[in-house]
Design a protein around this motif. Structure first.
Motif, short mmCIF file in Angstrom:
data_model
loop_
_atom_site.label_atom_id
_atom_site.label_comp_id
_atom_site.label_asym_id
_atom_site.label_seq_id
_atom_site.Cartn_x
_atom_site.Cartn_y
_atom_site.Cartn_z
N ALA A 67 0.82 -1.21 0.00
CA ALA A 67 0.00 0.00 0.00
C ALA A 67 0.85 1.26 0.00
N TRP A 68 2.10 1.16 0.42
CA TRP A 68 2.99 2.32 0.44
C TRP A 68 3.34 2.78 -0.98
N LEU A 69 3.00 1.95 -1.99
CA LEU A 69 3.23 2.33 -3.39
C LEU A 69 1.97 2.90 -4.06
N ARG A 70 0.90 3.03 -3.31
CA ARG A 70 -0.32 3.61 -3.88
C ARG A 70 -0.11 5.11 -4.04
N ALA A 71 -0.23 5.58 -5.27
CA ALA A 71 0.06 6.99 -5.57
C ALA A 71 -0.61 7.37 -6.88
N PRO A 72 -0.69 8.65 -7.20
CA PRO A 72 -1.39 9.09 -8.42
C PRO A 72 -0.83 8.47 -9.70
N GLU A 73 -1.74 8.14 -10.61
CA GLU A 73 -1.41 7.67 -11.95
C GLU A 73 -2.14 8.56 -12.95
N ALA A 74 -1.82 8.41 -14.22
CA ALA A 74 -2.47 9.21 -15.26
C ALA A 74 -3.18 8.29 -16.24
N ARG A 75 -4.17 8.85 -16.91
CA ARG A 75 -4.85 8.12 -17.97
C ARG A 75 -4.08 8.28 -19.28
N ALA A 76 -4.61 7.73 -20.34
CA ALA A 76 -3.93 7.80 -21.64
C ALA A 76 -3.84 9.24 -22.11
N GLY A 77 -2.78 9.51 -22.86
CA GLY A 77 -2.60 10.84 -23.43
C GLY A 77 -1.54 11.64 -22.71
N VAL A 78 -1.55 12.94 -22.97
CA VAL A 78 -0.57 13.83 -22.37
C VAL A 78 -0.78 13.88 -20.86
N VAL A 79 0.31 13.78 -20.10
CA VAL A 79 0.20 13.77 -18.64
C VAL A 79 -0.01 15.19 -18.12
N GLY A 80 1.01 16.05 -18.25
CA GLY A 80 0.88 17.42 -17.78
C GLY A 80 0.26 17.48 -16.40
N GLU A 81 -0.86 18.20 -16.29
CA GLU A 81 -1.59 18.29 -15.02
C GLU A 81 -2.90 17.52 -15.07
N SER A 82 -3.05 16.61 -16.04
CA SER A 82 -4.31 15.90 -16.26
C SER A 82 -4.70 15.02 -15.08
N TRP A 83 -3.75 14.63 -14.26
CA TRP A 83 -3.99 13.66 -13.20
C TRP A 83 -4.49 14.29 -11.90
N ILE A 84 -4.43 15.60 -11.79
CA ILE A 84 -4.65 16.26 -10.49
C ILE A 84 -6.07 16.06 -9.97
N GLU A 85 -7.07 16.32 -10.80
CA GLU A 85 -8.45 16.21 -10.34
C GLU A 85 -8.79 14.78 -9.93
N GLU A 86 -8.31 13.81 -10.69
CA GLU A 86 -8.58 12.41 -10.34
C GLU A 86 -7.90 12.03 -9.03
N ALA A 87 -6.68 12.57 -8.80
CA ALA A 87 -6.00 12.30 -7.54
C ALA A 87 -6.79 12.87 -6.37
N ALA A 88 -7.37 14.06 -6.55
CA ALA A 88 -8.19 14.67 -5.49
C ALA A 88 -9.44 13.84 -5.24
N THR A 89 -10.07 13.36 -6.32
CA THR A 89 -11.27 12.53 -6.17
C THR A 89 -10.96 11.24 -5.44
N SER A 90 -9.77 10.67 -5.67
CA SER A 90 -9.40 9.40 -5.05
C SER A 90 -9.31 9.48 -3.53
N VAL A 91 -9.10 10.69 -2.99
CA VAL A 91 -9.03 10.86 -1.53
C VAL A 91 -10.27 11.60 -1.02
N GLY A 92 -11.30 11.71 -1.89
CA GLY A 92 -12.54 12.34 -1.48
C GLY A 92 -12.42 13.82 -1.20
N GLY A 93 -11.45 14.46 -1.87
CA GLY A 93 -11.19 15.86 -1.57
C GLY A 93 -11.21 16.76 -2.78
#
Length: 286
Positions: free
Chosen positions: A34-60
């Protein structure tokens, strides 16, 4: 991008994930690993695309504005480290990162520079992630930096998304999630940095220490799986995750020089050999 070129890159990305599966181990992100659980990105350009999904994953939520990578470095305190021993500007940079701007210089080892150019061309610029500057002039106009706080439902900062772009082109160099995590069996926490990638990420666990002059040293040394260092996490089409400890070792030394300026020496090694040196000068805005 032409369909042929796009298909070729997708095949390259898939083969890269298969490679890490071949050299890694299956990771139980809901249990032992579980110590390796961390944000990932979907297909395509990474940039800042992962931020909103990371926030959703922690209910925030994701909150733009002035923030620090670590709101209080005292959370790292433990045997061998006391945040109160740091020089004031060093601590202020990490706790109020948005208040600083950065200039950077880079120097590659001639042996590793061709490999760096290949990685930048095949992955970095295309994915807008981990685009290590290959030529010194790449960063000659400076680096623009933004910190976005990713908070949980209680408002606590779980990660800080640190977005760094080349000022001259506005292309992403790095897009990382910065937090604090204690590894299994460790006597104190480490700085945990995650660079989201498509269906995976690169993670670095950096062990903090202090020098007598108040400098902060962050290192990812060699060691077994489960200790500080660099890891690659790759998901397969069936959703299973595989993780490998990469032979990449880094050291950051953040210090105040003889003129009172805040600087960072960053060294990246591949195995025992030095591949890249970066130097940063940080200055307060305003």
């Amino acid at each position: 991008m032409s369909p042929l070129r796009e298909n070729a890159f997708r095949a390259l990305d898939a083969s890269t994930r298969r490679f890490w599966r071949g050299v890694g181990r299956q990771a139980d992100l809901d249990g032992e690993h579980a110590w390796l659980r961390a944000p990932e990105a979907r297909a395509g350009v990474v940039g800042e695309s992962w931020i909103e999904e990371a926030a959703t994953s922690v209910g925030g939520t994701a909150e733009r504005g002035p923030h620090g990578l670590v709101p209080d470095l005292a959370v790292l305190d433990g045997p061998g480290f006391d945040a109160d021993d740091l020089a004031a500007p060093v601590r202020e940079f990490y706790e109020h990162t948005s208040d600083w701007v950065m200039d950077a210089w880079s120097s590659w080892s001639p042996v590793f520079q061709p490999g760096g150019m290949l990685v930048e061309h095949l992955f970095g610029r295309r994915m807008q992630q981990l685009a290590l500057p290959v030529q010194p002039l790449d960063v000659s106009h400076g680096i623009d930096s933004e910190v976005v706080a990713i908070r949980d439902a209680m408002g606590a900062q779980v990660w800080a998304a640190w977005l760094r772009r080349l000022r001259r082109t506005d292309q992403f160099l790095f897009s990382g999630a910065y937090g604090v995590r204690r590894l299994p069996g460790a006597d104190r926490p480490s700085i945990h940095v995650t660079f989201p990638l498509e269906l995976g990420n690169v993670q670095v666990f950096l062990r903090p220490s202090t020098r007598n002059d108040g400098a902060l040293v962050l290192s990812s040394p060699r060691g077994p799986f489960g200790r500080d260092g660099a890891y690659v996490l790759a998901r397969q089409p069936d959703g299973t995750a595989w993780a490998a400890k990469a032979p990449i070792h880094e050291e950051f030394t953040v210090y105040v020089d003889e003129r009172g300026e805040l600087r960072t020496d960053h060294e990246l090694r591949f195995g025992p050999a030095r591949a890249l040196r970066l130097h940063y000068r940080m200055r307060r805005t305003g």
